[in-house]
Write a protein that holds these residues in place. Structure first.
Motif, PDB file in Angstrom:
ATOM      1  N   ASP A 266       0.836  -1.200   0.000  1.00 35.64           N
ATOM      2  CA  ASP A 266       0.000   0.000   0.000  1.00 35.64           C
ATOM      3  C   ASP A 266       0.870   1.249   0.000  1.00 35.64           C
ATOM      4  OD1 ASP A 266      -2.491  -1.452   0.262  1.00 35.64           O
ATOM      5  OD2 ASP A 266      -1.899  -1.860   2.325  1.00 35.64           O
ATOM      6  N   VAL A 267       1.986   1.184   0.715  1.00 34.86           N
ATOM      7  CA  VAL A 267       2.870   2.336   0.883  1.00 34.86           C
ATOM      8  C   VAL A 267       4.314   1.892   0.689  1.00 34.86           C
ATOM      9  CG1 VAL A 267       3.621   4.188   2.430  1.00 34.86           C
ATOM     10  CG2 VAL A 267       1.263   3.343   2.558  1.00 34.86           C
ATOM     11  N   ALA A 268       5.089   2.701  -0.045  1.00 37.15           N
ATOM     12  CA  ALA A 268       6.524   2.472  -0.182  1.00 37.15           C
ATOM     13  C   ALA A 268       7.258   3.555   0.601  1.00 37.15           C
ATOM     14  CB  ALA A 268       6.944   2.510  -1.645  1.00 37.15           C
ATOM     15  N   ILE A 269       8.088   3.127   1.547  1.00 38.31           N
ATOM     16  CA  ILE A 269       8.997   4.048   2.233  1.00 38.31           C
ATOM     17  C   ILE A 269      10.301   4.019   1.447  1.00 38.31           C
ATOM     18  CG2 ILE A 269      10.229   4.559   4.363  1.00 38.31           C
ATOM     19  CD1 ILE A 269       8.026   3.074   5.884  1.00 38.31           C
ATOM     20  N   LEU A 348      -0.766   7.282   5.304  1.00 33.69           N
ATOM     21  CA  LEU A 348      -0.888   7.149   3.848  1.00 33.69           C
ATOM     22  C   LEU A 348      -1.612   5.868   3.474  1.00 33.69           C
ATOM     23  CD1 LEU A 348       2.597   8.336   2.524  1.00 33.69           C
ATOM     24  CD2 LEU A 348       0.403   9.472   2.187  1.00 33.69           C
ATOM     25  N   GLY A 349      -1.302   4.775   4.212  1.00 29.86           N
ATOM     26  CA  GLY A 349      -1.953   3.500   3.941  1.00 29.86           C
ATOM     27  C   GLY A 349      -3.458   3.564   4.118  1.00 29.86           C
ATOM     28  N   GLU A 350      -3.919   4.397   5.044  1.00 33.18           N
ATOM     29  CA  GLU A 350      -5.358   4.560   5.243  1.00 33.18           C
ATOM     30  C   GLU A 350      -5.957   5.533   4.220  1.00 33.18           C
ATOM     31  OE1 GLU A 350      -5.677   5.699   9.315  1.00 33.18           O
ATOM     32  OE2 GLU A 350      -5.507   3.629  10.045  1.00 33.18           O
ATOM     33  N   ARG A 351      -5.197   6.545   3.838  1.00 32.94           N
ATOM     34  CA  ARG A 351      -5.717   7.552   2.917  1.00 32.94           C
ATOM     35  C   ARG A 351      -5.951   7.009   1.505  1.00 32.94           C
ATOM     36  NH1 ARG A 351      -5.973  12.880   4.146  1.00 32.94           N
ATOM     37  NH2 ARG A 351      -5.279  13.448   6.232  1.00 32.94           N
ATOM     38  N   VAL A 352      -5.232   5.960   1.109  1.00 36.32           N
ATOM     39  CA  VAL A 352      -5.458   5.405  -0.223  1.00 36.32           C
ATOM     40  C   VAL A 352      -6.861   4.817  -0.342  1.00 36.32           C
ATOM     41  CG1 VAL A 352      -3.038   4.931  -0.730  1.00 36.32           C
ATOM     42  CG2 VAL A 352      -4.416   3.179   0.375  1.00 36.32           C
ATOM     43  N   SER A 353      -7.526   4.573   0.807  1.00 39.53           N
ATOM     44  CA  SER A 353      -8.878   4.013   0.794  1.00 39.53           C
ATOM     45  C   SER A 353      -9.953   5.068   1.031  1.00 39.53           C
ATOM     46  CB  SER A 353      -9.009   2.928   1.883  1.00 39.53           C
ATOM     47  OG  SER A 353      -8.074   1.899   1.680  1.00 39.53           O
ATOM     48  N   VAL A 354      -9.536   6.327   1.205  1.00 44.50           N
ATOM     49  CA  VAL A 354     -10.510   7.385   1.503  1.00 44.50           C
ATOM     50  C   VAL A 354     -11.351   7.687   0.272  1.00 44.50           C
ATOM     51  CG1 VAL A 354     -10.708   9.856   1.983  1.00 44.50           C
ATOM     52  CG2 VAL A 354      -9.218   8.429   3.378  1.00 44.50           C
ATOM     53  N   ARG A 355     -12.661   7.889   0.486  1.00 43.70           N
ATOM     54  CA  ARG A 355     -13.561   8.286  -0.601  1.00 43.70           C
ATOM     55  C   ARG A 355     -14.103   9.690  -0.298  1.00 43.70           C
ATOM     56  NH1 ARG A 355     -16.217   5.833  -4.771  1.00 43.70           N
ATOM     57  NH2 ARG A 355     -15.479   3.775  -4.136  1.00 43.70           N
ATOM     58  N   ILE A 356     -13.983  10.580  -1.264  1.00 49.19           N
ATOM     59  CA  ILE A 356     -14.448  11.958  -1.125  1.00 49.19           C
ATOM     60  C   ILE A 356     -15.825  12.065  -1.774  1.00 49.19           C
ATOM     61  CG2 ILE A 356     -13.916  14.384  -1.574  1.00 49.19           C
ATOM     62  CD1 ILE A 356     -10.968  13.461  -1.955  1.00 49.19           C
ATOM     63  N   SER A 357     -16.774  12.668  -1.091  1.00 51.63           N
ATOM     64  CA  SER A 357     -18.148  12.730  -1.614  1.00 51.63           C
ATOM     65  C   SER A 357     -18.226  13.595  -2.866  1.00 51.63           C
ATOM     66  CB  SER A 357     -19.098  13.281  -0.543  1.00 51.63           C
ATOM     67  OG  SER A 357     -18.845  14.658  -0.335  1.00 51.63           O
ATOM     68  N   THR A 358     -19.201  13.308  -3.702  1.00 45.70           N
ATOM     69  CA  THR A 358     -19.386  14.064  -4.951  1.00 45.70           C
ATOM     70  C   THR A 358     -19.702  15.534  -4.692  1.00 45.70           C
ATOM     71  OG1 THR A 358     -20.047  12.083  -6.163  1.00 45.70           O
ATOM     72  CG2 THR A 358     -20.741  14.202  -7.081  1.00 45.70           C
ATOM     73  N   PRO A 359     -20.612  15.884  -3.752  1.00 45.16           N
ATOM     74  CA  PRO A 359     -20.849  17.317  -3.481  1.00 45.16           C
ATOM     75  C   PRO A 359     -19.571  18.050  -3.074  1.00 45.16           C
ATOM     76  CG  PRO A 359     -22.582  15.997  -2.498  1.00 45.16           C
ATOM     77  CD  PRO A 359     -21.543  15.037  -2.975  1.00 45.16           C
ATOM     78  N   GLN A 389     -15.711  10.663  -7.555  1.00 44.63           N
ATOM     79  CA  GLN A 389     -14.712   9.613  -7.319  1.00 44.63           C
ATOM     80  C   GLN A 389     -15.390   8.268  -7.509  1.00 44.63           C
ATOM     81  OE1 GLN A 389     -12.777   9.719  -3.480  1.00 44.63           O
ATOM     82  NE2 GLN A 389     -11.584   7.862  -3.857  1.00 44.63           N
ATOM     83  N   TYR A 390     -14.783   7.408  -8.337  1.00 47.90           N
ATOM     84  CA  TYR A 390     -15.434   6.137  -8.626  1.00 47.90           C
ATOM     85  C   TYR A 390     -14.647   4.912  -8.150  1.00 47.90           C
ATOM     86  CZ  TYR A 390     -12.322   5.918 -12.730  1.00 47.90           C
ATOM     87  OH  TYR A 390     -11.232   5.890 -13.559  1.00 47.90           O
ATOM     88  N   ALA A 391     -13.498   5.113  -7.523  1.00 46.34           N
ATOM     89  CA  ALA A 391     -12.734   3.963  -7.020  1.00 46.34           C
ATOM     90  C   ALA A 391     -11.722   4.425  -5.981  1.00 46.34           C
ATOM     91  CB  ALA A 391     -12.025   3.236  -8.155  1.00 46.34           C
ATOM     92  N   THR A 392     -11.200   3.452  -5.209  1.00 44.96           N
ATOM     93  CA  THR A 392     -10.146   3.722  -4.228  1.00 44.96           C
ATOM     94  C   THR A 392      -9.008   2.719  -4.436  1.00 44.96           C
ATOM     95  OG1 THR A 392     -11.159   2.238  -2.586  1.00 44.96           O
ATOM     96  CG2 THR A 392     -11.809   4.554  -2.519  1.00 44.96           C
ATOM     97  N   ARG A 393      -7.912   2.943  -3.698  1.00 44.42           N
ATOM     98  CA  ARG A 393      -6.731   2.052  -3.700  1.00 44.42           C
ATOM     99  C   ARG A 393      -6.199   1.756  -5.108  1.00 44.42           C
ATOM    100  NH1 ARG A 393      -6.486  -0.098   1.545  1.00 44.42           N
ATOM    101  NH2 ARG A 393      -4.958  -1.633   0.945  1.00 44.42           N
ATOM    102  N   PRO A 394      -5.672   2.751  -5.811  1.00 44.70           N
ATOM    103  CA  PRO A 394      -5.573   4.168  -5.454  1.00 44.70           C
ATOM    104  C   PRO A 394      -6.842   4.938  -5.836  1.00 44.70           C
ATOM    105  CG  PRO A 394      -4.457   3.788  -7.520  1.00 44.70           C
ATOM    106  CD  PRO A 394      -4.954   2.439  -7.062  1.00 44.70           C
ATOM    107  N   PRO A 395      -6.989   6.171  -5.331  1.00 45.97           N
ATOM    108  CA  PRO A 395      -8.179   6.969  -5.669  1.00 45.97           C
ATOM    109  C   PRO A 395      -8.260   7.260  -7.163  1.00 45.97           C
ATOM    110  CG  PRO A 395      -7.002   7.897  -3.784  1.00 45.97           C
ATOM    111  CD  PRO A 395      -6.111   6.846  -4.368  1.00 45.97           C
TER     112      PRO A 395
END
Length: 450
Positions: A266-269, A348-359, A389-395
């Motif tokens: 999910d994340v590369a350091i 960052l690992g959690e943010r790749v799954s975040v979904r932002i609402s359309t409004p 937004q229509y997908a996550t991981r990545p957004p």
């Protein structure tokens, strides 16, 4: 550190086929295999399943008590640590050569083990060779199992014995166990920048071998831990070089494992040597992580002896890397910045799954155009109509626009950078698809016709 799945340590003299056996039993090609002896150095955990029971096979470096080389002694120490943490042990021996002094010495040590031990007489490549396994009765560890890691002969019998041993030890797990939603962190970078030291600093123990000798790590080493209640899979990798420099060598296989580790992370350091400063090779490694779809954070390690200018490093990263990853300073030796780096990587690992609402995205579009209107092309100005937004991981995002031919490259980058700034998406790969009115109309007409 969590208990996780039960561990089965696979140990033995160098070059008896331990890594090949691990690959065969797990049905993977995770462990590096090469005809050169001593390829495996760190202990590597690979998940396996048999008869509904899941467990971890721990591939270890060869144990030869007569080898006094410093690196060989470190390999042996790590192999013995794998034994200490195992719920069952597989002693792999070479049935072609028969019992060797090294087998006798290791067997004497294993006879004192408090967990079950199974002897795998490897390299029995034809049924006619099965009697060769009988010689290993003299090790005093019970009935040896004749197997061929190369061809698969007898591996089912060996897996039956392993599961039986785990059940005797009370460590068996089934597929009904709750799956863990792990955040996967890959530690990548050039050779000898301190990746393994950084992994050990995260873990608070010497889990992987650290040496001044470049190229010590040759595998992608998975380690599971828990941070503030969150399960994490931490992967130490071999140093990344240009493929042309390692073609045809053991390091070429290590290179492939490192690239595959980035693919499943999910994340590369991305670890860089602050004493040497940010190099073009460091930037190339970070670009590789982006291509593999990883969220990325840059770790300038060895900051306690740094010669690099942090502001200059940040400017170069912003100019070269489209993901705009954050640059953090650390020292695996002193512990400086370790917790902050790990916290940022997990965020960052959690943010790749975040979904932002359309409004919310449409408010963003409105504010963006108020700040800077799209340029006029051939006398007409582009209009940004709608965003979702229509997908996550990545957004992944779709933007409805008036005419795709009027979208300029500069404005596309402007939108992407402002999107990162507004929603904290620095270092996260984004896919933004621009759809013109004509394309949308054609899709609608095609759907109606069906």
């Amino acid at each position: 550190m969590t208990a996780g799945l039960p561990r089965v340590a696979v140990v033995g003299y160098p070059n008896v086929g331990k890594s090949t056996l691990v690959n065969r039993l797990s049905g993977t090609r995770e462990a590096v295999v090469h005809e050169q002896p001593g390829v495996t150095r760190d202990r590597k955990e690979v998940e396996a399943e048999w008869g509904g029971h899941r467990f971890l096979l721990v591939d270890t470096g060869g144990v030869d008590a007569a080898d006094r080389d410093e690196l060989a002694r470190e390999v042996q120490r790590h192999a013995r640590e794998a034994l200490a943490g195992a719920q069952a042990i597989v002693l792999c021996v070479d049935a072609r050569t028969g019992v060797r002094p090294g087998d006798d010495e290791l067997a004497a040590e294993l006879r004192r083990a408090t967990v079950p031990v199974v002897v795998a007489a490897n390299k029995i490549d034809a049924p006619a060779q099965i009697p060769n396994a009988a010689e290993f009765h003299r090790l005093g560890l019970g009935e040896p199992v004749p197997v061929s890691a190369a061809h698969g002969l007898g591996t089912g019998d060996l897996l039956d014995r392993v599961v039986e041993a785990l059940q005797r030890d009370g460590a068996g797990r089934t597929n009904d166990d709750e799956d863990r939603d792990e955040i996967r962190l890959a530690v990548i970078g050039r050779p000898n920048v301190g990746k393994s030291s950084l992994v050990n600093a995260f873990l608070g123990e010497e889990r992987v071998i650290v040496s001044e000798r470049a190229g010590t790590t040759r595998d992608a080493i998975d380690t599971r831990l828990e941070v503030d209640g969150r399960p994490v899979l931490l992967v130490d990798t071999a140093g990344l070089r240009r493929r042309g420099k390692v073609a045809g060598t053991v390091d070429w296989y290590a290179q492939l494992r490192s690239e595959r580790a980035a693919e499943r992370a999910d994340v590369a350091i991305v670890v860089c040597d602050a004493f040497q400063g940010l190099t073009s090779e460091d930037l190339r490694v970070a670009e590789l992580a982006m291509v593999k779809g990883c969220a990325t954070v840059i770790a300038m390690n060895k900051w306690d002896i740094a010669r690099a200018d942090l502001d200059d490093v940040k400017e170069r990263v912003a100019a070269r890397l489209r993901l705009r990853p954050e640059v953090l300073t650390t020292s695996a030796t002193t512990g400086r910045g370790i917790r902050r780096l790990l916290a940022r990587a997990l965020d960052l690992g959690e943010r790749v799954s975040v979904r932002i609402s359309t409004p919310e995205l449409n408010r963003f579009l409105s504010d963006l155009q108020a700040t800077r209107q799209p340029p006029a092309v051939r006398g007409r100005r582009l209009k940004l109509l709608y965003m979702t937004q229509y997908a996550t991981r990545p957004p992944r995002f779709a933007v409805q626009i008036s005419d795709r031919s009027r979208l300029t490259r500069d404005y596309g980058f402007f939108l992407e950078n402002r999107l990162r700034e507004r929603y904290g998406l620095q270092g996260i790969p984004l896919l933004i698809e621009y759809r013109g009115r004509q394309a949308a109309r054609r899709r609608a007409e095609s759907g109606a016709a069906r």
